[in-house]
Design a protein around this motif. Sequence first.
Motif, short mmCIF file in Angstrom:
data_model
loop_
_atom_site.label_atom_id
_atom_site.label_comp_id
_atom_site.label_asym_id
_atom_site.label_seq_id
_atom_site.Cartn_x
_atom_site.Cartn_y
_atom_site.Cartn_z
N SER A 8 19.12 11.39 -18.63
CA SER A 8 18.27 11.14 -19.79
C SER A 8 18.19 9.64 -20.03
CB SER A 8 18.82 11.84 -21.04
OG SER A 8 18.67 13.24 -20.93
N ILE A 9 16.96 9.16 -20.18
CA ILE A 9 16.70 7.74 -20.41
C ILE A 9 16.20 7.57 -21.83
CG2 ILE A 9 15.25 5.77 -19.75
CD1 ILE A 9 15.16 7.07 -16.90
N ASP A 11 14.80 4.55 -24.22
CA ASP A 11 14.38 3.14 -24.33
C ASP A 11 13.10 3.10 -25.15
OD1 ASP A 11 13.29 0.48 -23.75
OD2 ASP A 11 14.85 0.39 -22.22
N ARG A 17 10.62 2.16 -19.89
CA ARG A 17 11.12 3.55 -19.85
C ARG A 17 10.44 4.33 -18.72
NH1 ARG A 17 9.78 4.84 -24.80
NH2 ARG A 17 7.85 5.92 -24.30
N GLU A 18 9.14 4.18 -18.59
CA GLU A 18 8.41 4.90 -17.55
C GLU A 18 8.75 4.38 -16.16
OE1 GLU A 18 6.66 7.81 -17.62
OE2 GLU A 18 7.68 7.78 -19.56
N ARG A 21 12.13 5.73 -15.38
CA ARG A 21 12.01 7.16 -15.13
C ARG A 21 11.54 7.40 -13.70
NH1 ARG A 21 8.40 10.68 -14.45
NH2 ARG A 21 6.68 9.33 -15.04
N VAL A 31 14.90 13.86 -14.36
CA VAL A 31 14.89 12.82 -15.38
C VAL A 31 14.08 13.26 -16.60
CG1 VAL A 31 14.31 10.41 -15.89
CG2 VAL A 31 15.02 11.06 -13.58
N ALA A 33 12.85 11.39 -20.36
CA ALA A 33 12.78 10.08 -21.01
C ALA A 33 12.42 10.26 -22.49
CB ALA A 33 11.75 9.19 -20.31
#
Length: 130
Positions: A8-9, A11, A17-18, A21, A31, A33
């Motif tokens: 899990s991201i 931001d 973020r992308e 990801r 993943v 996000a």
Amino acid sequence: MLHQARISIVDDNEAFRESLRKLVTLLGYTVEAFPSAADFLASRLLPETDCLVADVHMPVMTGVELHRHLVDAGHAIPTILITAYPDEVVRDRALKDGVVCYLSKPVDDEHLERCLRSALQSGTPIEDRS
């Protein structure tokens, strides 16, 4: 190589973020996000997260605060923190608090991959060399 682990991201910067990801997906991980700590905490995926990658500087709840909140709530999710504004005091405190890696932006792909492997294997902190 495919991994069963879910990363899990979190931001608040959509472009970063992308990008992150996509990179972590290319490394073979599942993943998800999120644009904020609150969105992650409200997600049904929180208990399924094997590793968290979070930005240090976010509004409302920072990555450091998110990690502490998860630990206090009993969620032992190995955490990697990323920042555009490295601070040795924050770094040292985060690593002592159990964060696996503290990385500076721009993130070195290979270092991130090592951090992810370390987080998923043992959760043991490794030194930041970026």
